[in-house]
Design a protein around this motif. Structure first.
Motif, short mmCIF file in Angstrom:
data_model
loop_
_atom_site.label_atom_id
_atom_site.label_comp_id
_atom_site.label_asym_id
_atom_site.label_seq_id
_atom_site.Cartn_x
_atom_site.Cartn_y
_atom_site.Cartn_z
N TYR A 200 0.86 -1.18 0.00
CA TYR A 200 0.00 0.00 0.00
C TYR A 200 0.90 1.23 0.00
CZ TYR A 200 -3.67 -3.31 0.92
OH TYR A 200 -4.53 -4.36 0.79
N LYS B 21 1.38 5.40 -0.58
CA LYS B 21 0.76 6.72 -0.60
C LYS B 21 1.79 7.71 -1.12
CE LYS B 21 -2.41 5.82 3.15
NZ LYS B 21 -2.98 6.30 4.41
N LEU C 38 2.50 11.49 -1.19
CA LEU C 38 2.08 12.68 -0.46
C LEU C 38 2.58 13.93 -1.17
CD1 LEU C 38 3.19 11.48 3.09
CD2 LEU C 38 1.04 11.01 1.95
N CYS D 72 5.10 14.84 -8.11
CA CYS D 72 4.20 13.85 -7.51
C CYS D 72 3.70 12.87 -8.57
CB CYS D 72 3.00 14.53 -6.86
SG CYS D 72 3.42 15.65 -5.51
N GLU E 11 4.35 8.80 -8.83
CA GLU E 11 3.25 7.85 -8.97
C GLU E 11 3.50 6.92 -10.16
OE1 GLU E 11 -1.60 7.74 -9.35
OE2 GLU E 11 -0.57 9.65 -9.52
N VAL F 167 -1.90 2.33 -5.10
CA VAL F 167 -1.31 3.66 -4.98
C VAL F 167 -2.41 4.67 -4.69
CG1 VAL F 167 0.06 5.44 -6.10
CG2 VAL F 167 0.53 3.04 -6.59
N GLU F 168 -2.20 5.45 -3.65
CA GLU F 168 -3.17 6.47 -3.25
C GLU F 168 -2.46 7.82 -3.24
OE1 GLU F 168 -5.59 7.83 0.77
OE2 GLU F 168 -4.74 5.83 0.66
N LYS F 169 -3.11 8.84 -3.78
CA LYS F 169 -2.58 10.20 -3.72
C LYS F 169 -3.15 10.87 -2.47
CE LYS F 169 -2.76 10.87 -8.70
NZ LYS F 169 -3.34 11.69 -9.75
N VAL F 170 -2.29 11.52 -1.70
CA VAL F 170 -2.72 12.27 -0.53
C VAL F 170 -2.33 13.72 -0.76
CG1 VAL F 170 -2.51 12.56 1.97
CG2 VAL F 170 -2.42 10.26 0.97
N TYR G 112 2.15 12.72 8.82
CA TYR G 112 3.24 11.77 8.62
C TYR G 112 4.59 12.36 9.00
CZ TYR G 112 0.18 8.51 6.20
OH TYR G 112 -0.80 7.61 5.90
#
Length: 78
Positions: free
Chosen positions: A3, A5, A7, A14, A18, A34-37, A46
């Motif tokens: 998982y 992220k 950031l 960014c 990714e 993949v998650e964009k924060v 964080y």
């Protein structure tokens, strides 16, 4: 499954990170989510002061700038 992220505010760096994470995961045969924060409060949570940052399985592995491809491969393989 890893998982990941990314950031940051959604800048070109960014987006490059990714794409790099997805490409390295495919090359290594590692399943990733993949998650964009982009929320600054969540990013600050964080402890990251410089973006973009990368969090893998809840652990901050990188902050500030674009990492080397071999570093991303190492993080995904761990």
């Amino acid at each position: 499954m890893k998982y990941v992220k990314v950031l940051g505010p959604g800048c070109k760096r960014c987006q490059a990170i990714e794409a790099m994470v997805s490409a390295e995961a495919t090359r290594l045969g590692v399943a990733v989510s993949v998650e964009k924060v982009t929320d600054y409060a969540a990013i600050a949570g964080y402890g990251i002061m410089s973006t973009p940052g990368i969090v893998i399985d809840g652990k901050v592995v990188h902050a500030g700038g674009v990492p080397k491809t071999e570093d991303v491969a190492k993080w995904l393989s761990a």
